[in-house]
Write an enzyme that holds these catalytic residues in place. Sequence first.
Site, mmCIF file in Angstrom:
data_model
loop_
_atom_site.group_PDB
_atom_site.id
_atom_site.type_symbol
_atom_site.label_atom_id
_atom_site.label_comp_id
_atom_site.label_asym_id
_atom_site.label_seq_id
_atom_site.Cartn_x
_atom_site.Cartn_y
_atom_site.Cartn_z
ATOM 1 C CE LYS A 380 -3.121 62.697 11.478
ATOM 2 N NZ LYS A 380 -4.251 62.120 10.728
ATOM 3 N NE ARG A 474 -10.662 59.086 7.693
ATOM 4 C CZ ARG A 474 -9.390 59.452 7.626
ATOM 5 N NH1 ARG A 474 -8.429 58.579 7.975
ATOM 6 N NH2 ARG A 474 -9.049 60.632 7.183
ATOM 7 C CE1 TYR A 607 12.646 37.977 29.587
ATOM 8 C CE2 TYR A 607 12.577 39.870 28.096
ATOM 9 C CZ TYR A 607 12.531 39.347 29.390
ATOM 10 O OH TYR A 607 12.374 40.176 30.456
ATOM 11 C CG MET A 656 8.540 46.972 28.090
ATOM 12 S SD MET A 656 7.560 46.522 29.541
ATOM 13 C CE MET A 656 6.220 47.713 29.395
#
Length: 715
Positions: A380, A474, A607, A656
Amino acid sequence: MAKISHGEVDRFKLIAAILVIAIHTGPFISYSPSADFILTGIVARLAVPFFFMASGYFFFGRMKGEKAQERAALKRFMLRIGLLYGAGFLMYLPLNVYAGHFNEPWSIASLAKDIVFDGTFYHLWYLPALMTGTCIVYWLRAKTTDRYVLVVASVLYVFALLGDSYYGLAAQIGFLSSFYDHLFEWFDYTRGGIGFAPLYIALGASAANRDEKSRSGNWYAAAFLVSMGLLLAEGIVLHEAGYPRHDSMYIALVPAVYALFRLLLTWGGRERRFMRQASTWVYMLHPLAIVLIRGIAKLTGLEPVLVKDSLVHFLAVTALSMLLSSAVVFLAGIRRTKVANKIPGTDRAWAEINLEHLDHNLRELKNALPPSTQIMAVVKAEAYGHGSIRIAKRLYRAGVRCFAVAEIDEGIKLRRKGVRGEILILGYTPTHRLGDVVRFRLTQTAVSANDAERLQAFGKKIKVHIKIDTGMNRLGEPYDDTERVLSMYRHSRLKVTGTFSHLAAADSLEQEDVAFTRMQIERFESIVRQVRAVGFRPGMVHLQSSYGILNYSELNLDVARPGIALYGLLSSECDRIRADVDLRPVLTLKARVTRVNGVRAGESVGYGRSFTAPLDCKVATVSIGYADGIPRELPERGGCVLIHGQRARIVGKMCMDQMMVDVTDINDVRQGDPVTLIGQDGENRITAGEIAEMAGTITNEVVSALGARVSRIFI
């Protein structure tokens, strides 16, 4: 999860290569022939057996019983050593021609003898001996146990010993004398791939697969010293008796080499890749250095110093051999870097996925489980960020026939790319997508009794695994509502092929958590017994995920579901586990330097001006950022990257698409240089666990978060 370090083995391999130079130059021959014999005829004879044993240790240490994988590894090994032998043959061909080697009468048989047994130059015999000895040990290990391999190899060693340092003894026995006389009409030596190499290769293989933790370093040191004393006595006595035809092999050499090797393993030490690589090239190139030193001496008139003084000659040859070898290793490293820079997908940010490590981890996990337990690989989230398609196909080749995904589109993607075997959807699939479950031959989890009724109402046959909630709270039908659990097996359109649950605290060895896990196991086994008691078939029964395997490997269930461990990681590096497994990280994360800039004291970076340079410094910009999955908080928590094998601290706020690192103390950093964020570079390593700890998370999140912009390069 203990990992043996081999730094001292690497170091001694280089020492052993220098001892081989001593054998071929005789450092003390112009001072004391007796001292020279002790060094070159006895002590230095540790070198080649040590090489054989190290090769056996590293080659057979990777063997875990998978026949196809072992055959493939043997082919790769033979190809690599064969190419090295071929390079040596071509390198020394001019010297053979100059020496008139090819002027002598020859035949196909004599050529085959030179290539397979004697080597085409006086030191090259080692390479065909290594290939022959490895094949013999490989074949013997396939037929019998390590103990009998050692017995057979010892018999072969005795045969060779009687033609080497004990030849004088064999010559006194009629039939043996006749046998060896005939043998030496065809062969120059008995040391080689049949008589000499197999025993040491087999000892290396045995050392790799034997747990001798009870033996301390002091024990091996004492054993080595005693063996060396016996070796010196044996060598001197045989020499005085005039027995040796050649002096490569002794009886006491065997325990001496074994004790030395085990002693170095106990010392461990950081791996020394340069020494490991340089030792090979010192061995290969030192005859060329001998020729060059003699040529230089002749041209400069320095023969009395550079040649006739044996110690100076040895030191000069050693220095030149080291210089040439260092140049080869350095140039090979540059070539590898250039090749890596040309690999598609490595322009900006990429993850290198080591499929051999994946194979290794699969073997380790299978070996930890009962032989009857099969593996269901959890792929997964793009196989925890590693690339689900290639991972699943590789595992299928390795024998895995069951896979698990989180949701339907992950399963469809695997099917569309040709992945075979059962694919289990671990989570919920909405009703309007159930047609795709059937169409793509997927297996759906029934997450509760109500969900099973929904799946039944769909109106078509669906393969399902029944999920039981044993305490995770769950997904799954609660274990103690027996009637509701049994109702899930009664539906006519549900083909039940499995029953499973999930352990909530298997990663912890705290007493309370172990007790809770044991309770979950008992609950699960109890409800499975009840399912069988009323005549239902639960299908394949599975409970263990990664930590269930690592801490409760004794459970004898049909299937186990490794996830993060399959990729060579623990969720946290602080986790303790019971299983004795050697997991190897599959993923290495890299990016590139895009700019190197000088920053003056007092200037800020990034930044928010969050970093101000206290002194003049150099800052490199790196082509990866938080949009690629790198935790944004790393700069504030001391995060680093590796450049040229050295740590560089991340400075300023994570961007980013980029980050900045301080490279003031790292020489020659340039645009385009590779940067390692997870993995090893030289002597240093940054692990996914280290990043996870800084980010306050687990490795599962670190690797699964790697974005689509990060290319996956499979190696």
